[in-house]
Design a protein around this motif. Structure first.
Motif, short mmCIF file in Angstrom:
data_model
loop_
_atom_site.label_atom_id
_atom_site.label_comp_id
_atom_site.label_asym_id
_atom_site.label_seq_id
_atom_site.Cartn_x
_atom_site.Cartn_y
_atom_site.Cartn_z
N ALA A 1 9.45 28.56 32.08
CA ALA A 1 9.83 29.39 30.95
C ALA A 1 11.35 29.53 30.86
O ALA A 1 11.93 29.53 29.77
CB ALA A 1 9.18 30.76 31.08
N LYS A 2 12.01 29.63 32.01
CA LYS A 2 13.46 29.82 32.03
C LYS A 2 14.21 28.56 31.61
O LYS A 2 15.13 28.61 30.77
CB LYS A 2 13.89 30.24 33.44
CG LYS A 2 15.39 30.44 33.61
CD LYS A 2 15.72 30.88 35.03
CE LYS A 2 17.22 31.06 35.21
NZ LYS A 2 17.58 31.51 36.57
N PHE A 3 13.85 27.42 32.19
CA PHE A 3 14.62 26.20 31.96
C PHE A 3 14.11 25.36 30.79
O PHE A 3 14.90 24.73 30.09
CB PHE A 3 14.63 25.35 33.23
CG PHE A 3 15.38 25.98 34.38
CD1 PHE A 3 16.63 26.51 34.18
CD2 PHE A 3 14.83 26.04 35.64
CE1 PHE A 3 17.34 27.09 35.23
CE2 PHE A 3 15.51 26.62 36.70
CZ PHE A 3 16.78 27.15 36.48
N ASP A 4 12.81 25.32 30.59
CA ASP A 4 12.24 24.48 29.53
C ASP A 4 11.82 25.29 28.31
O ASP A 4 11.34 24.72 27.32
CB ASP A 4 11.04 23.69 30.07
CG ASP A 4 11.44 22.75 31.19
OD1 ASP A 4 12.44 22.04 31.02
OD2 ASP A 4 10.77 22.74 32.24
N LYS A 5 11.96 26.62 28.41
CA LYS A 5 11.63 27.53 27.30
C LYS A 5 10.18 27.41 26.87
O LYS A 5 9.86 27.62 25.70
CB LYS A 5 12.57 27.26 26.11
CG LYS A 5 14.06 27.30 26.45
CD LYS A 5 14.45 28.67 26.99
CE LYS A 5 15.93 28.71 27.34
NZ LYS A 5 16.25 28.00 28.57
#
Length: 844
Positions: free
Chosen positions: A462-466
């Motif tokens: 969720a943080k890096f690839d949204k």
């Protein structure tokens, strides 16, 4: 506690005396008198009507302690911390001090007509927990100092009664005053002495011994002087040049050992030319020393030199790292980002001549302030509504800087015949890969997934690839695909054709039959192949579509017969995987698709999670985060996982002669240059005429401007290299030294030159063999060694997914011949059990 304090009593005082005193004691300065420079001092306020704000101002301006009368002290309780407040008290008024006031101070300045030890002892017990300093009308002597020290008190000596010379009836030597309470428990009368570094947080430099004579000389001269048990008086650095400036000398709690706080010059304290006898400097001290050295002699092309010369770049990096520190969340991330910020901050300090000691002094000065500003952030740094904060960016390679579009896109040129051996060696080097720094960055991510499994994996995705996912794993069937993820028929047909070619070539590599050799009669040795059971295939992705990498990794895994194939690739923002990659997963028979990228995907494959199976070997290219994570997990025995090969930026080396087609050569160079700004592109001209070389450069400029990634190409080409060689032999020699990932031969009789290739990942022979074909569909694999590793590594192939096991079968007759040989060698090595295992079978 020091044996004495020095009271500046208004009479003219020699500066040399004050400097010497400051090495062994604090100086008490009456309010209104000038504070001696660079001396630790207490301020003495004798007027009870003094405004409390004036006392606080003294403390804000650097006074260690404030010594104030009883009535004034009552007005400072709760405002001035106890450790900064001393009570000025006549001995007759001790009983007037309340319990509240006793707990609000840390020391007593006691005025008395006599330094009677019994009286002072009772006062010390009354002020339990506070230090007692005595100002007496008695003539000071070493004896009185010793008596007070015995009851935990120290004598206050007016500077008018102190001298640098020998003690007399009217004055006492500061050396005698310091030495008075010292007691050695050694037969030789020496004092164990710890030497520590003042600028480096008190780092211990070594253990030595001091005598009364050496201590006296250190106090007076301010130089490190000790006592050698073999040679007597030892003036540190007298012959080596590694001298010391003494900042402070103090005794331990028992008055039988010393600490010298010094500024060390020269190579260091240790006779091994190290900073400390207990090992070299580390942490901030080591960084400060390194930066100081780099300021003087950093190579012209080094990053540190660039920071020193480019203040705008340094400013930008400090702001960037400060922002990353503010965004860091976990303990590991905060530590890592803080380290980055400190590196760039200390670089700026080094450039400005500011030392860690200067920073410490500034911190100490700030800590001494009693009054505090509100501490609110300036408007440009104040927090904004959460919705307006930019998202935390995913780790990625830096984008290429924009250059003037009117400047021709050109490579730099060197002539092999004109370079020195050192210069030739530099031509072979790739950009420095700071793998240790990247491994430190990915370790918190890897550890997070290792410990927390799916929960960490979903958070990081969720943080890096949204992408917000319910589960990281997709299971087959992957095909047919939903209508919303249909594949262009032409693309599907191209994938099918590429799959057929890659499968055919890799199937031919399989070790299907065992290797059987009878090494001597009755002794048969065999080698046979078995597939690696569980493999993880990393396919870079996200917004990109890379079915080619999925083919290059999935096909040999399928051909080798791996029992479990997990394909990992970053999801798109909606959580989906590109249909082309899913189609390849279907073709190669992948058992699952892991929707994750970066270091978190590598960690999940290496250790396994609640849903992701652990693998035995990880394959595939990726950015520096992926590469660092692969290197990290392969060295962790808890992971028990291997990787395909080290990785670096994409590379191509083209050898061309006068018959080459300039447009073809330029196209081959650009096909690698568009990968990224750090791509390594080299053209080696074999007796290449200047006219042909000019045409190639014109084609590079012309074709580059027609590319959508022209900004990246402009940057990578500017760093690329044209190497002029006398002939094809010289060109091939240079290529073998360089060991490129891709080698393209634009040479007359190109196929004949293949036998001369010693080091390369893959070779493209002749004008109609563009590197692009190997990347996609000719059949060879495009996962190849970079960064010069083609000297040691092969590209990915079918045998990369196999392991080879050996066996031997020996008959009784065979052992009769082989056994004595084995027993003799075992005896030679002293391994009797080995020899016995043969002899029991032979009955000897």
């Amino acid at each position: 506690m020091p044996s004495f304090l020095a009271l500046l009593d208004g009479e003219s005082v020699d500066d040399e005396l004050l400097v010497a005193v400051s090495r062994i004691a604090s100086i008490i300065v009456p309010s209104g008198q000038t504070v001696p420079a660079n001396c630790n001092h207490f301020v003495l306020v004798q007027d009870p009507s003094t405004d409390p704000d004036e006392v606080i101002a003294h403390l804000d301006n650097g006074a260690e302690k404030a010594i104030v009368p009883l009535s004034l002290a009552k007005n400072l309780i709760g405002t001035v911390p106890a450790n900064r407040l001393f009570l000025l008290l006549d001995v007759a008024n001790v009983s007037a001090v309340s319990d509240t006031l006793r707990s609000a101070i840390s020391g007593v300045f006691l005025k008395t007509s006599s330094s009677d030890a019994d009286l002072i002892d009772s006062v010390s017990r009354f002020f339990k927990g506070s230090t007692v300093h005595v100002l007496s009308s008695d003539q000071p002597s070493p004896s009185s100092i010793r008596k007070l020290a015995a009851v935990g008190a120290s004598l206050i000596l007016p500077t008018s009664q102190l001298t640098l010379g020998p003690s007399s009836e009217k004055k006492i030597s500061i050396v005698d005053a310091f030495l008075a309470p010292l007691v050695s428990d050694r037969p030789d009368g020496l004092f164990p002495t710890v030497v520590s570094s003042d600028p480096h947080g008190g780092r211990t430099l070594g253990l030595v011994y001091s005598s009364q004579k050496s201590i006296a000389e250190s106090i007076i001269t301010g130089k490190g002087v000790y006592h050698s048990r073999k040679h007597g008086l030892w003036r540190k650095g007298e012959t080596s040049g590694a001298t010391q400036d003494v900042v402070r000398i103090q005794t331990d709690c028992d008055n039988d050992a010393l600490e010298f706080r010094v500024v060390q010059h020269g190579a260091g304290f240790c006779h091994l030319d190290r900073a400390s006898c207990f090992g070299d400097l580390d942490g901030l001290a080591a960084l400060e020393r390194t930066l100081a050295a780099r300021l003087v002699d950093a190579p012209a092309g080094s990053y540190t030199r660039r920071l020193f010369n480019d203040q705008e770049l340094l400013r930008a990096k400090i702001m960037e790292e400060a922002d990353e520190l503010c965004r860091a969340e976990t303990k590991e991330e905060v530590a890592f980002e803080a380290a980055d910020l400190l590196y760039f901050a200390l670089t700026k300090c080094a450039a400005a001549g500011v030392s860690v000691k200067d920073i410490e002094q500034s911190l100490d000065k700030k800590a001494k302030k009693i009054t505090r500003r509100p501490g609110n952030a300036k408007p440009q740094w104040s927090s904004k509504p959460e919705a307006s904060k930019p998202p935390v960016p995913a780790p990625q390679a830096p984008s290429a800087p924009q250059s003037d579009p009117n400047v021709p896109i050109r490579m730099r040129t060197v002539d092999l015949a004109a370079v020195t051996p050192d210069e030739r060696s530099k031509l072979l080097k790739r950009p420095v890969l700071r793998s240790d720094e990247m491994i430190a960055k990915v370790k918190p991510i890897v550890d997070n997934v290792r410990v927390r499994g799916d929960a960490a994996l979903l958070e990081l995705t969720a943080k890096f690839d949204k992408a917000q996912l319910d589960t990281p794993l997709l299971l087959p069937p992957f095909f047919p695909l939903p209508e919303s993820q249909s594949i262009d028929p032409d693309v599907r047909e191209a994938i099918d054709a590429a799959y057929a070619n890659i499968h055919k070539f890799h199937a031919a590599q399989i070790d299907s039959a065992p290797l059987v050799v009878e090494t001597m009669p009755g002794v048969t040795c065999t080698r046979f192949a078995r597939p690696i059971a569980r493999v993880g295939l990393y396919v870079p992705g996200g917004t990109a579509i890379l079915p080619s990498t999925a083919l290059m990794l999935g096909v040999p895994a399928q051909v080798a017969g791996c029992e479990q194939v997990i394909l990992a690739t970053p999801p798109r923002a909606d959580g989906s995987i590109s249909p082309e990659v899913l189609y390849v997963a279907h073709l190669v028979g992948a058992h699952a698709v892991l929707r994750a990228g970066g270091a978190q995907a590598v960690a999940a494959l290496a250790y396994g999670t609640e849903t992701v199976p652990k693998v035995d070997k990880i394959f595939g290219p990726g950015n520096q985060w992926v590469t660092a994570a692969k290197m990290l997990v392969q060295n962790d025995t808890d992971a028990l996982v291997s990787i395909d090969m080290p990785a670096g930026p994409s590379e191509v080396l083209v050898i061309a002669d006068e018959l080459c087609n300039p447009a073809f050569v330029a196209a081959d160079l650009l096909s690698q240059a568009e990968h990224g700004v750090d791509s390594q592109v080299v053209l080696v001209g074999a007796s290449l005429p200047e006219s042909t070389l000019e045409k190639i450069e014109e084609e590079v400029d012309k074709q580059a401007r027609a590319l959508s990634r022209v900004d990246i190409v402009r940057e990578s080409v500017s760093r690329s290299l044209i190497v002029k060689a006398d002939d094809a032999n010289a060109a091939m020699t240079f290529s073998n030294e360089y060991a490129p990932e891709h080698l393209i031969l634009h040479l007359r009789g190109a196929s004949g030159w293949v036998s001369h290739v010693r080091n390369a990942g893959s070779v493209f022979v002749g004008p109609y063999s563009p590197e692009s074909c190997g990347d996609y569909a000719s059949g060879t694999n495009h996962t190849l060694p970079t960064n010069g590793y083609a000297r040691q590594f092969s590209g990915v192939n079918t045998q990369s997914f196999q392991k080879h096991i050996t066996s031997q079968e020996i008959t009784a007759e065979g052992l009769q011949k082989l056994g004595p040989i084995v027993a003799t060698l075992a005896d030679c090595e002293g391994l009797q059990a080995h020899a016995n295992a043969v002899r029991v079978r032979l009955g000897v």
